[in-house]
Write an enzyme that holds these catalytic residues in place. Structure first.
Site, short mmCIF file in Angstrom:
data_model
loop_
_atom_site.label_atom_id
_atom_site.label_comp_id
_atom_site.label_asym_id
_atom_site.label_seq_id
_atom_site.Cartn_x
_atom_site.Cartn_y
_atom_site.Cartn_z
N ILE B 6 -2.61 47.48 -2.35
CA ILE B 6 -2.69 46.39 -1.35
C ILE B 6 -2.59 47.00 0.05
O ILE B 6 -1.71 47.83 0.32
CB ILE B 6 -1.53 45.37 -1.51
CG1 ILE B 6 -1.29 45.02 -2.99
CG2 ILE B 6 -1.82 44.10 -0.71
CD1 ILE B 6 -0.09 44.11 -3.22
N ASP B 62 -2.99 55.13 8.70
CA ASP B 62 -3.62 54.27 9.70
C ASP B 62 -5.07 54.07 9.27
O ASP B 62 -5.84 55.03 9.20
CB ASP B 62 -3.55 54.95 11.08
CG ASP B 62 -4.00 54.00 12.18
OD1 ASP B 62 -4.93 53.20 11.92
OD2 ASP B 62 -3.42 54.06 13.28
N ARG B 122 -15.01 52.66 -2.49
CA ARG B 122 -15.75 53.80 -3.04
C ARG B 122 -14.82 54.72 -3.83
O ARG B 122 -15.13 55.11 -4.96
CB ARG B 122 -16.42 54.59 -1.91
CG ARG B 122 -17.46 55.57 -2.42
CD ARG B 122 -18.00 56.43 -1.32
NE ARG B 122 -17.06 57.46 -0.93
CZ ARG B 122 -17.22 58.29 0.10
NH1 ARG B 122 -18.30 58.18 0.84
NH2 ARG B 122 -16.32 59.20 0.38
N TYR B 153 -15.07 41.13 15.79
CA TYR B 153 -14.31 40.62 14.64
C TYR B 153 -15.20 39.80 13.72
O TYR B 153 -15.26 40.05 12.51
CB TYR B 153 -13.13 39.78 15.14
CG TYR B 153 -12.28 39.21 14.03
CD1 TYR B 153 -11.46 40.04 13.25
CD2 TYR B 153 -12.29 37.84 13.73
CE1 TYR B 153 -10.68 39.51 12.23
CE2 TYR B 153 -11.51 37.31 12.72
CZ TYR B 153 -10.71 38.15 11.96
OH TYR B 153 -9.94 37.63 10.95
#
Ligand SMILES: NC(=O)c1ccc[n+]([C@@H]2O[C@H](COP(=O)([O-])OP(=O)(O)OC[C@H]3O[C@@H](n4cnc5c(N)ncnc54)[C@H](OP(=O)(O)O)[C@@H]3O)[C@@H](O)[C@H]2O)c1
Lengths: 227, 237
Positions: B6, B62, B122, B153
Protein backbone atom coordinates in the site's frame (compact mmCIF):
# COMPACT_ATOMS: atom_id res chain seq x y z
CA UNK A 1 13.06 -33.63 -17.34
CA UNK A 2 12.66 -32.00 -20.72
CA UNK A 3 14.35 -29.35 -22.80
CA UNK A 4 12.18 -27.15 -24.99
CA UNK A 5 13.78 -26.83 -28.40
CA UNK A 6 12.13 -23.62 -29.46
CA UNK A 7 12.34 -22.73 -33.14
CA UNK A 8 12.36 -19.01 -33.68
CA UNK A 9 14.54 -18.71 -36.74
CA UNK A 10 11.88 -17.63 -39.25
CA UNK A 11 12.38 -14.40 -41.12
CA UNK A 12 8.68 -13.64 -41.62
CA UNK A 13 8.92 -13.22 -45.38
CA UNK A 14 5.29 -14.26 -45.84
CA UNK A 15 4.11 -11.39 -43.63
CA UNK A 16 5.88 -8.89 -45.92
CA UNK A 17 7.08 -7.23 -42.78
CA UNK A 18 10.46 -6.00 -41.58
CA UNK A 19 9.83 -7.65 -38.22
CA UNK A 20 9.51 -11.46 -38.29
CA UNK A 21 6.10 -12.56 -37.04
CA UNK A 22 7.41 -14.17 -33.87
CA UNK A 23 8.56 -10.75 -32.62
CA UNK A 24 5.37 -8.90 -33.56
CA UNK A 25 2.85 -8.04 -30.86
CA UNK A 26 -0.11 -10.33 -30.34
CA UNK A 27 -2.57 -9.17 -27.68
CA UNK A 28 0.04 -6.60 -26.70
CA UNK A 29 2.83 -9.14 -26.17
CA UNK A 30 5.61 -10.31 -28.48
CA UNK A 31 4.54 -13.61 -30.03
CA UNK A 32 7.61 -15.49 -28.69
CA UNK A 33 6.85 -14.47 -25.13
CA UNK A 34 3.45 -16.18 -25.10
CA UNK A 35 5.09 -19.60 -25.13
CA UNK A 36 8.13 -18.66 -23.04
CA UNK A 37 5.91 -17.35 -20.25
CA UNK A 38 3.80 -20.50 -20.21
CA UNK A 39 6.78 -22.81 -20.34
CA UNK A 40 8.11 -20.91 -17.34
CA UNK A 41 5.21 -22.37 -15.36
CA UNK A 42 6.31 -25.95 -16.10
CA UNK A 43 8.91 -27.26 -13.66
CA UNK A 44 9.37 -30.34 -15.89
CA UNK A 45 11.06 -28.13 -18.49
CA UNK A 46 14.59 -27.65 -17.23
CA UNK A 47 15.86 -25.49 -20.02
CA UNK A 48 14.94 -23.80 -23.28
CA UNK A 49 17.23 -24.02 -26.28
CA UNK A 50 16.08 -21.22 -28.51
CA UNK A 51 17.08 -21.38 -32.14
CA UNK A 52 17.11 -17.89 -33.60
CA UNK A 53 19.02 -15.52 -35.84
CA UNK A 54 22.04 -14.16 -33.99
CA UNK A 55 20.92 -10.53 -34.34
CA UNK A 56 17.78 -11.20 -32.28
CA UNK A 57 19.59 -12.71 -29.30
CA UNK A 58 20.13 -9.42 -27.38
CA UNK A 59 16.50 -8.37 -27.87
CA UNK A 60 15.24 -11.76 -26.69
CA UNK A 61 17.58 -11.75 -23.70
CA UNK A 62 16.22 -8.34 -22.73
CA UNK A 63 12.60 -9.52 -23.08
CA UNK A 64 13.29 -12.61 -20.97
CA UNK A 65 14.51 -10.31 -18.24
CA UNK A 66 11.62 -7.87 -18.63
CA UNK A 67 9.05 -10.66 -18.45
CA UNK A 68 10.81 -12.22 -15.46
CA UNK A 69 11.26 -15.63 -17.17
CA UNK A 70 13.21 -17.85 -14.80
CA UNK A 71 13.69 -21.02 -16.88
CA UNK A 72 17.26 -20.89 -18.28
CA UNK A 73 17.39 -20.08 -21.98
CA UNK A 74 20.39 -20.75 -24.25
CA UNK A 75 20.62 -19.75 -27.88
CA UNK A 76 21.46 -21.95 -30.85
CA UNK A 77 22.17 -20.57 -34.33
CA UNK A 78 19.35 -20.69 -36.87
CA UNK A 79 20.09 -22.89 -39.87
CA UNK A 80 19.24 -22.18 -43.48
CA UNK A 81 16.36 -24.71 -43.27
CA UNK A 82 14.03 -25.76 -40.46
CA UNK A 83 15.72 -29.15 -40.39
CA UNK A 84 19.14 -27.60 -39.95
CA UNK A 85 17.78 -25.39 -37.17
CA UNK A 86 16.45 -28.43 -35.31
CA UNK A 87 19.82 -30.14 -35.73
CA UNK A 88 21.66 -27.11 -34.40
CA UNK A 89 19.36 -26.96 -31.40
CA UNK A 90 19.58 -30.69 -30.72
CA UNK A 91 23.36 -30.39 -30.45
CA UNK A 92 22.82 -28.30 -27.32
CA UNK A 93 20.08 -30.33 -25.62
CA UNK A 94 21.32 -31.86 -22.38
CA UNK A 95 18.23 -33.83 -21.27
CA UNK A 96 17.13 -37.31 -22.41
CA UNK A 97 13.84 -35.98 -23.73
CA UNK A 98 13.13 -32.96 -25.84
CA UNK A 99 10.00 -31.04 -26.81
CA UNK A 100 10.12 -29.39 -30.21
CA UNK A 101 7.98 -26.32 -30.62
CA UNK A 102 7.93 -23.30 -32.91
CA UNK A 103 7.49 -19.64 -32.06
CA UNK A 104 4.79 -19.12 -34.68
CA UNK A 105 2.42 -21.28 -32.61
CA UNK A 106 1.71 -19.19 -29.53
CA UNK A 107 -1.65 -20.76 -28.66
CA UNK A 108 -0.57 -23.72 -26.59
CA UNK A 109 -1.78 -23.86 -23.00
CA UNK A 110 0.25 -25.06 -20.04
CA UNK A 111 -2.16 -28.03 -19.84
CA UNK A 112 -1.48 -28.92 -23.50
CA UNK A 113 2.26 -29.16 -22.81
CA UNK A 114 1.49 -31.23 -19.71
CA UNK A 115 -0.71 -33.62 -21.71
CA UNK A 116 2.09 -34.17 -24.20
CA UNK A 117 4.73 -34.73 -21.51
CA UNK A 118 2.45 -37.18 -19.69
CA UNK A 119 1.60 -39.18 -22.83
CA UNK A 120 2.56 -42.81 -22.21
CA UNK A 121 5.05 -42.96 -25.09
CA UNK A 122 8.41 -41.18 -25.12
CA UNK A 123 7.76 -40.02 -28.68
CA UNK A 124 4.50 -38.20 -29.19
CA UNK A 125 2.91 -35.35 -31.06
CA UNK A 126 -0.29 -33.37 -31.22
CA UNK A 127 -2.50 -34.07 -34.21
CA UNK A 128 -6.00 -33.18 -35.33
CA UNK A 129 -8.42 -34.74 -37.75
CA UNK A 130 -8.65 -32.89 -41.06
CA UNK A 131 -12.09 -31.27 -41.29
CA UNK A 132 -12.05 -30.58 -45.03
CA UNK A 133 -11.75 -32.72 -48.18
CA UNK A 134 -8.35 -33.13 -49.80
CA UNK A 135 -7.50 -34.12 -53.34
CA UNK A 136 -4.28 -34.77 -55.17
CA UNK A 137 -3.49 -32.59 -58.15
CA UNK A 138 -2.22 -29.32 -59.48
CA UNK A 139 -4.02 -28.02 -62.57
CA UNK A 140 -6.24 -31.15 -62.79
CA UNK A 141 -7.47 -33.56 -60.17
CA UNK A 142 -5.20 -36.56 -60.11
CA UNK A 143 -6.63 -38.53 -57.24
CA UNK A 144 -8.28 -38.48 -53.88
CA UNK A 145 -6.89 -38.93 -50.38
CA UNK A 146 -8.77 -40.73 -47.66
CA UNK A 147 -9.30 -37.91 -45.18
CA UNK A 148 -10.02 -40.25 -42.27
CA UNK A 149 -6.54 -41.74 -42.56
CA UNK A 150 -4.79 -38.34 -42.45
CA UNK A 151 -3.74 -36.22 -39.54
CA UNK A 152 -3.06 -32.50 -39.35
CA UNK A 153 0.34 -32.21 -37.65
CA UNK A 154 0.51 -29.71 -34.82
CA UNK A 155 3.42 -28.80 -32.64
CA UNK A 156 4.64 -29.30 -29.91
CA UNK A 157 6.10 -32.77 -30.35
CA UNK A 158 8.20 -34.76 -27.90
CA UNK A 159 11.07 -37.12 -28.67
CA UNK A 160 13.87 -39.10 -27.12
CA UNK A 161 16.76 -36.75 -27.70
CA UNK A 162 19.30 -39.37 -28.79
CA UNK A 163 16.90 -41.02 -31.21
CA UNK A 164 16.03 -37.70 -32.84
CA UNK A 165 19.72 -36.82 -33.13
CA UNK A 166 20.41 -40.14 -34.77
CA UNK A 167 17.70 -39.73 -37.45
CA UNK A 168 18.82 -36.16 -38.13
CA UNK A 169 22.32 -37.46 -38.81
CA UNK A 170 20.90 -40.09 -41.16
CA UNK A 171 18.75 -37.53 -42.99
CA UNK A 172 21.76 -35.27 -43.41
CA UNK A 173 23.87 -38.12 -44.76
CA UNK A 174 21.05 -39.05 -47.18
CA UNK A 175 20.41 -35.44 -48.19
CA UNK A 176 16.76 -36.05 -47.28
CA UNK A 177 14.51 -33.21 -46.19
CA UNK A 178 11.44 -33.40 -43.96
CA UNK A 179 9.02 -30.65 -43.02
CA UNK A 180 8.80 -31.88 -39.44
CA UNK A 181 10.41 -34.39 -37.13
CA UNK A 182 7.70 -37.02 -36.58
CA UNK A 183 7.80 -37.80 -40.32
CA UNK A 184 11.59 -38.09 -40.17
CA UNK A 185 11.56 -40.40 -37.17
CA UNK A 186 8.88 -42.60 -38.72
CA UNK A 187 10.78 -42.82 -42.00
CA UNK A 188 13.95 -44.14 -40.37
CA UNK A 189 12.36 -46.02 -37.46
CA UNK A 190 8.88 -47.15 -38.49
CA UNK A 191 8.93 -49.60 -35.58
CA UNK A 192 9.12 -46.79 -33.00
CA UNK A 193 5.61 -45.82 -31.91
CA UNK A 194 4.81 -42.11 -32.17
CA UNK A 195 1.70 -41.42 -30.15
CA UNK A 196 -0.80 -38.93 -31.57
CA UNK A 197 -2.38 -36.91 -28.76
CA UNK A 198 -5.49 -34.91 -29.63
CA UNK A 199 -4.49 -31.49 -30.93
CA UNK A 200 -6.36 -28.28 -30.21
CA UNK A 201 -8.54 -26.36 -32.66
CA UNK A 202 -7.04 -23.07 -31.38
CA UNK A 203 -3.42 -24.12 -32.05
CA UNK A 204 -3.12 -21.90 -35.11
CA UNK A 205 0.25 -21.41 -36.78
CA UNK A 206 0.73 -17.72 -37.53
CA UNK A 207 1.80 -17.59 -41.14
CA UNK A 208 0.06 -14.78 -42.95
CA UNK A 209 -1.08 -11.31 -41.90
CA UNK A 210 -4.67 -12.50 -41.62
CA UNK A 211 -3.51 -15.06 -39.06
CA UNK A 212 -2.47 -12.19 -36.77
CA UNK A 213 -6.05 -10.86 -36.88
CA UNK A 214 -7.54 -14.30 -36.28
CA UNK A 215 -4.94 -14.79 -33.55
CA UNK A 216 -6.24 -11.79 -31.62
CA UNK A 217 -9.66 -13.43 -31.54
CA UNK A 218 -8.22 -16.77 -30.46
CA UNK A 219 -6.28 -15.08 -27.66
CA UNK A 220 -9.41 -13.28 -26.52
CA UNK A 221 -11.51 -16.42 -26.49
CA UNK A 222 -9.01 -18.94 -25.14
CA UNK A 223 -6.45 -17.08 -23.01
CA UNK A 224 -7.98 -13.87 -21.70
CA UNK A 225 -9.58 -14.78 -18.41
CA UNK A 226 -11.82 -11.74 -17.99
CA UNK A 227 -15.06 -12.37 -19.86
CA UNK B 1 1.73 -16.10 2.71
CA UNK B 2 -0.26 -13.37 0.96
CA UNK B 3 1.20 -9.87 0.82
CA UNK B 4 -0.46 -6.53 0.14
CA UNK B 5 1.54 -3.40 -0.78
CA UNK B 6 0.00 0.00 0.00
CA UNK B 7 1.27 3.50 -0.83
CA UNK B 8 0.08 6.77 0.65
CA UNK B 9 -0.48 5.28 4.10
CA UNK B 10 0.74 8.33 6.03
CA UNK B 11 -2.61 10.11 5.94
CA UNK B 12 -6.07 10.32 4.43
CA UNK B 13 -7.51 7.50 2.32
CA UNK B 14 -4.34 5.38 2.40
CA UNK B 15 -4.10 5.47 6.17
CA UNK B 16 -7.80 4.66 6.62
CA UNK B 17 -7.48 1.78 4.12
CA UNK B 18 -4.41 0.28 5.82
CA UNK B 19 -6.07 0.35 9.22
CA UNK B 20 -9.36 -1.04 7.93
CA UNK B 21 -7.55 -3.85 6.07
CA UNK B 22 -5.81 -4.85 9.28
CA UNK B 23 -9.28 -5.71 10.64
CA UNK B 24 -10.23 -7.78 7.63
CA UNK B 25 -7.58 -10.52 7.61
CA UNK B 26 -7.39 -10.88 3.81
CA UNK B 27 -3.58 -10.77 3.71
CA UNK B 28 -0.81 -12.07 5.96
CA UNK B 29 1.71 -9.28 5.31
CA UNK B 30 1.37 -5.58 4.65
CA UNK B 31 4.19 -3.62 2.99
CA UNK B 32 3.69 0.11 3.54
CA UNK B 33 5.54 2.49 1.24
CA UNK B 34 5.92 6.16 2.09
CA UNK B 35 8.33 9.02 2.56
CA UNK B 36 7.33 10.15 6.04
CA UNK B 37 8.65 7.61 8.55
CA UNK B 38 6.80 9.07 11.56
CA UNK B 39 3.41 9.03 9.79
CA UNK B 40 3.98 5.47 8.54
CA UNK B 41 4.97 4.36 12.05
CA UNK B 42 1.73 5.86 13.42
CA UNK B 43 -0.33 3.94 10.82
CA UNK B 44 1.63 0.74 11.52
CA UNK B 45 1.00 1.19 15.26
CA UNK B 46 -2.74 1.54 14.67
CA UNK B 47 -2.70 -1.58 12.46
CA UNK B 48 -0.80 -3.59 15.06
CA UNK B 49 -3.81 -3.46 17.37
CA UNK B 50 -5.32 -6.03 15.01
CA UNK B 51 -2.42 -7.97 13.48
CA UNK B 52 1.08 -8.90 14.69
CA UNK B 53 3.62 -6.11 14.30
CA UNK B 54 5.83 -8.63 12.45
CA UNK B 55 3.25 -8.71 9.64
CA UNK B 56 3.73 -4.99 8.94
CA UNK B 57 6.78 -3.86 6.97
CA UNK B 58 7.55 -0.23 6.21
CA UNK B 59 9.67 1.03 3.33
CA UNK B 60 10.88 4.60 3.11
CA UNK B 61 10.63 5.84 -0.43
CA UNK B 62 9.84 9.19 -1.99
CA UNK B 63 7.61 8.27 -4.92
CA UNK B 64 8.76 11.31 -6.86
CA UNK B 65 11.88 9.20 -7.46
CA UNK B 66 10.27 6.04 -8.89
CA UNK B 67 13.70 4.77 -9.98
CA UNK B 68 14.00 3.33 -6.45
CA UNK B 69 10.92 1.13 -6.86
CA UNK B 70 12.51 -2.06 -8.33
CA UNK B 71 14.81 -2.36 -5.32
CA UNK B 72 11.97 -1.86 -2.84
CA UNK B 73 9.74 -4.42 -4.58
CA UNK B 74 12.59 -6.96 -4.68
CA UNK B 75 13.17 -6.46 -1.01
CA UNK B 76 9.46 -6.90 -0.21
CA UNK B 77 9.50 -10.23 -2.06
CA UNK B 78 12.69 -11.27 -0.27
CA UNK B 79 11.02 -10.55 3.09
CA UNK B 80 7.47 -11.82 2.56
CA UNK B 81 7.85 -14.32 -0.29
CA UNK B 82 5.07 -13.03 -2.56
CA UNK B 83 3.02 -10.11 -3.80
CA UNK B 84 -0.72 -10.61 -4.04
CA UNK B 85 -2.17 -7.10 -3.98
CA UNK B 86 -0.93 -3.62 -4.80
CA UNK B 87 -2.83 -0.50 -3.77
CA UNK B 88 -1.59 2.68 -5.46
CA UNK B 89 -3.15 5.30 -3.20
CA UNK B 90 -0.46 7.99 -2.83
CA UNK B 91 -1.20 11.15 -4.77
CA UNK B 92 0.11 14.67 -5.16
CA UNK B 93 -1.42 17.88 -6.40
CA UNK B 94 -0.22 21.37 -7.18
CA UNK B 95 -3.39 22.90 -8.63
CA UNK B 96 -2.46 25.53 -11.23
CA UNK B 97 -3.86 26.80 -14.50
CA UNK B 98 -1.92 26.33 -17.73
CA UNK B 99 -0.13 29.67 -17.71
CA UNK B 100 1.31 29.32 -14.22
CA UNK B 101 2.18 25.61 -14.39
CA UNK B 102 5.93 25.04 -14.46
CA UNK B 103 7.47 22.04 -16.13
CA UNK B 104 8.88 21.00 -12.74
CA UNK B 105 5.45 21.03 -11.08
CA UNK B 106 3.86 19.17 -13.98
CA UNK B 107 6.59 16.57 -13.90
CA UNK B 108 6.46 16.13 -10.13
CA UNK B 109 2.70 15.51 -10.32
CA UNK B 110 3.20 12.91 -13.02
CA UNK B 111 6.09 11.29 -11.17
CA UNK B 112 3.96 10.64 -8.09
CA UNK B 113 0.57 10.05 -9.74
CA UNK B 114 1.57 8.21 -12.92
CA UNK B 115 5.23 7.12 -13.07
CA UNK B 116 5.29 5.65 -9.57
CA UNK B 117 2.10 3.56 -10.02
CA UNK B 118 3.41 2.45 -13.45
CA UNK B 119 6.76 1.35 -12.00
CA UNK B 120 5.11 -0.35 -9.02
CA UNK B 121 2.75 -2.24 -11.31
CA UNK B 122 5.55 -3.26 -13.67
CA UNK B 123 7.78 -4.55 -10.91
CA UNK B 124 4.99 -6.27 -8.96
CA UNK B 125 3.53 -7.97 -12.02
CA UNK B 126 6.86 -9.71 -12.58
CA UNK B 127 6.09 -11.59 -9.37
CA UNK B 128 2.27 -11.64 -9.46
CA UNK B 129 2.03 -13.06 -12.96
CA UNK B 130 2.48 -16.69 -11.88
CA UNK B 131 -0.05 -16.60 -9.04
CA UNK B 132 -2.51 -13.85 -9.99
CA UNK B 133 -3.62 -11.07 -7.68
CA UNK B 134 -5.19 -7.65 -7.46
CA UNK B 135 -4.07 -4.14 -8.32
CA UNK B 136 -6.10 -1.10 -7.29
CA UNK B 137 -5.39 2.43 -8.49
CA UNK B 138 -6.89 5.49 -6.87
CA UNK B 139 -7.63 7.98 -9.66
CA UNK B 140 -10.16 10.79 -9.25
CA UNK B 141 -13.35 12.25 -10.65
CA UNK B 142 -10.99 15.09 -11.65
CA UNK B 143 -9.64 12.70 -14.29
CA UNK B 144 -13.05 12.34 -15.89
CA UNK B 145 -14.30 15.88 -16.55
CA UNK B 146 -12.56 19.20 -17.30
CA UNK B 147 -11.08 20.94 -14.24
CA UNK B 148 -9.78 24.37 -15.20
CA UNK B 149 -6.98 25.27 -12.81
CA UNK B 150 -6.03 21.67 -12.02
CA UNK B 151 -4.23 20.87 -15.27
CA UNK B 152 -1.48 18.56 -14.12
CA UNK B 153 -3.51 16.77 -11.43
CA UNK B 154 -6.63 16.16 -13.53
CA UNK B 155 -4.67 14.95 -16.54
CA UNK B 156 -2.49 12.67 -14.41
CA UNK B 157 -5.63 11.03 -13.01
CA UNK B 158 -7.04 10.63 -16.54
CA UNK B 159 -3.81 8.82 -17.39
CA UNK B 160 -4.23 6.51 -14.42
CA UNK B 161 -7.81 5.65 -15.45
CA UNK B 162 -6.58 4.80 -18.96
CA UNK B 163 -3.63 2.77 -17.66
CA UNK B 164 -6.00 0.77 -15.45
CA UNK B 165 -8.28 -0.05 -18.36
CA UNK B 166 -5.41 -1.10 -20.63
CA UNK B 167 -3.84 -3.28 -17.96
CA UNK B 168 -7.14 -4.97 -17.16
CA UNK B 169 -6.97 -6.50 -20.63
CA UNK B 170 -3.21 -6.96 -20.74
CA UNK B 171 -2.91 -8.72 -17.38
CA UNK B 172 -6.06 -10.83 -17.54
CA UNK B 173 -4.19 -13.90 -18.80
CA UNK B 174 -2.19 -13.88 -15.56
CA UNK B 175 -5.31 -13.81 -13.38
CA UNK B 176 -4.42 -10.29 -12.24
CA UNK B 177 -7.46 -8.05 -11.71
CA UNK B 178 -6.99 -4.29 -12.09
CA UNK B 179 -9.38 -1.99 -10.26
CA UNK B 180 -9.69 1.74 -10.59
CA UNK B 181 -11.61 3.96 -8.21
CA UNK B 182 -12.31 7.65 -8.66
CA UNK B 183 -13.37 9.30 -5.45
CA UNK B 184 -15.12 12.63 -5.43
CA UNK B 185 -14.30 15.21 -2.78
CA UNK B 186 -13.00 13.59 0.39
CA UNK B 187 -11.81 15.27 3.59
CA UNK B 188 -8.00 14.90 3.45
CA UNK B 189 -4.82 16.97 3.29
CA UNK B 190 -4.83 16.78 -0.50
CA UNK B 191 -8.41 17.99 -0.75
CA UNK B 192 -7.52 20.99 1.40
CA UNK B 193 -4.97 22.02 -1.27
CA UNK B 194 -7.63 21.76 -3.95
CA UNK B 195 -10.41 23.50 -1.98
CA UNK B 196 -8.93 25.44 0.97
CA UNK B 197 -12.22 27.04 1.98
CA UNK B 198 -14.33 23.92 2.15
CA UNK B 199 -15.66 22.63 5.48
CA UNK B 200 -14.27 19.07 5.62
CA UNK B 201 -17.05 17.88 7.87
CA UNK B 202 -19.56 18.37 5.03
CA UNK B 203 -17.91 15.99 2.55
CA UNK B 204 -17.01 12.29 2.25
CA UNK B 205 -14.60 10.97 4.90
CA UNK B 206 -11.49 8.85 4.14
CA UNK B 207 -13.00 5.85 5.97
CA UNK B 208 -15.91 5.83 3.54
CA UNK B 209 -13.57 5.56 0.55
CA UNK B 210 -11.46 2.99 2.43
CA UNK B 211 -14.56 0.83 2.94
CA UNK B 212 -15.10 0.60 -0.84
CA UNK B 213 -11.40 -0.11 -1.47
CA UNK B 214 -11.36 -2.88 1.15
CA UNK B 215 -14.44 -4.49 -0.38
CA UNK B 216 -12.82 -4.49 -3.82
CA UNK B 217 -9.51 -5.83 -2.59
CA UNK B 218 -11.26 -8.70 -0.79
CA UNK B 219 -9.93 -11.82 -2.60
CA UNK B 220 -13.55 -13.02 -2.86
CA UNK B 221 -14.48 -10.05 -5.09
CA UNK B 222 -14.34 -11.24 -8.72
CA UNK B 223 -16.53 -8.96 -10.82
CA UNK B 224 -15.77 -5.26 -10.46
CA UNK B 225 -12.33 -4.87 -12.02
CA UNK B 226 -11.70 -3.12 -15.32
CA UNK B 227 -14.00 -0.17 -14.81
CA UNK B 228 -13.60 3.25 -13.33
CA UNK B 229 -15.66 3.06 -10.15
CA UNK B 230 -16.82 6.48 -8.97
CA UNK B 231 -17.08 6.91 -5.22
CA UNK B 232 -19.29 9.84 -4.27
CA UNK B 233 -21.37 10.51 -1.23
CA UNK B 234 -24.81 12.00 -0.79
CA UNK B 235 -24.22 14.91 1.57
CA UNK B 236 -26.65 16.83 3.76
CA UNK B 237 -27.26 20.41 2.73
N1 LIG C 1 -9.24 13.78 -1.15
C1 LIG C 1 -9.92 13.84 -2.28
O1 LIG C 1 -10.88 14.61 -2.44
C2 LIG C 1 -9.55 12.92 -3.39
C3 LIG C 1 -10.44 12.79 -4.45
C4 LIG C 1 -10.08 11.94 -5.50
C5 LIG C 1 -8.91 11.23 -5.45
N2 LIG C 1 -8.07 11.38 -4.39
C6 LIG C 1 -6.85 10.62 -4.41
O2 LIG C 1 -6.77 9.84 -3.24
C7 LIG C 1 -5.42 9.49 -3.00
C8 LIG C 1 -5.10 9.69 -1.53
O3 LIG C 1 -5.08 11.05 -1.24
P1 LIG C 1 -5.79 11.64 0.03
O4 LIG C 1 -6.96 12.38 -0.45
O5 LIG C 1 -5.94 10.60 1.05
O6 LIG C 1 -4.74 12.75 0.44
P2 LIG C 1 -3.54 12.76 1.50
O7 LIG C 1 -4.06 12.59 2.89
O8 LIG C 1 -2.78 14.00 1.22
O9 LIG C 1 -2.71 11.48 1.12
C9 LIG C 1 -1.80 11.46 0.04
C10 LIG C 1 -0.74 10.47 0.39
O10 LIG C 1 0.18 10.40 -0.70
C11 LIG C 1 1.48 10.51 -0.17
N3 LIG C 1 2.45 11.11 -1.08
C12 LIG C 1 2.35 12.28 -1.76
N4 LIG C 1 3.50 12.54 -2.41
C13 LIG C 1 4.35 11.52 -2.13
C14 LIG C 1 5.68 11.20 -2.50
N5 LIG C 1 6.40 12.01 -3.29
N6 LIG C 1 6.23 10.07 -2.03
C15 LIG C 1 5.54 9.24 -1.23
N7 LIG C 1 4.28 9.49 -0.82
C16 LIG C 1 3.68 10.61 -1.28
C17 LIG C 1 1.32 11.44 1.01
O11 LIG C 1 2.45 11.34 1.84
P3 LIG C 1 3.00 12.66 2.59
O12 LIG C 1 2.14 12.78 3.78
O13 LIG C 1 4.41 12.32 2.85
O14 LIG C 1 2.82 13.81 1.63
C18 LIG C 1 0.05 10.90 1.63
O15 LIG C 1 0.30 9.78 2.42
C19 LIG C 1 -4.60 10.35 -3.92
O16 LIG C 1 -4.18 9.60 -5.02
C20 LIG C 1 -5.56 11.40 -4.39
O17 LIG C 1 -5.24 11.95 -5.63
C21 LIG C 1 -8.38 12.21 -3.38
Amino acid sequence: MFTLLFLSGGTGSRMLNAVPKQYMLLAGKPVVMHILERVDQLPEIAEVVMVCAKEYEPAIALMLNQYGVRTPVRFAPAGSTRQESVRNGLAMVATDNVIVHEAARPFVKVEDFQRLMEANEPNAMLGEAIPFSVLVGHEYVEGALERSSLVNVQLPQKFQTQLLREVHEKAMADGATFTEDAAMLHKYHPEVPIKICPGMPYNLKLTTRIDMLVGEQIYDEVFRKRK
Amino acid sequence: MATCIITGVGSGIGKATAIMLSHRGYYDHYALIGRNAADMAATAAAMSCNIPAAAIHTYNLDLSAPEGIPEVVASIVATTGSIDALLNIAGYTDPQPLLTTSLESFELTYRVNVYAPFMLMRECVKYMKTSGGKILNVASTAGMTPRPGWLSYASSKAALISISETLTAELSEYGIMVYCVSPGRCATKLRRRLAPDEDPSTIMQPEEVAEVICNLINPAEKCLDGQNIVIRKMINR
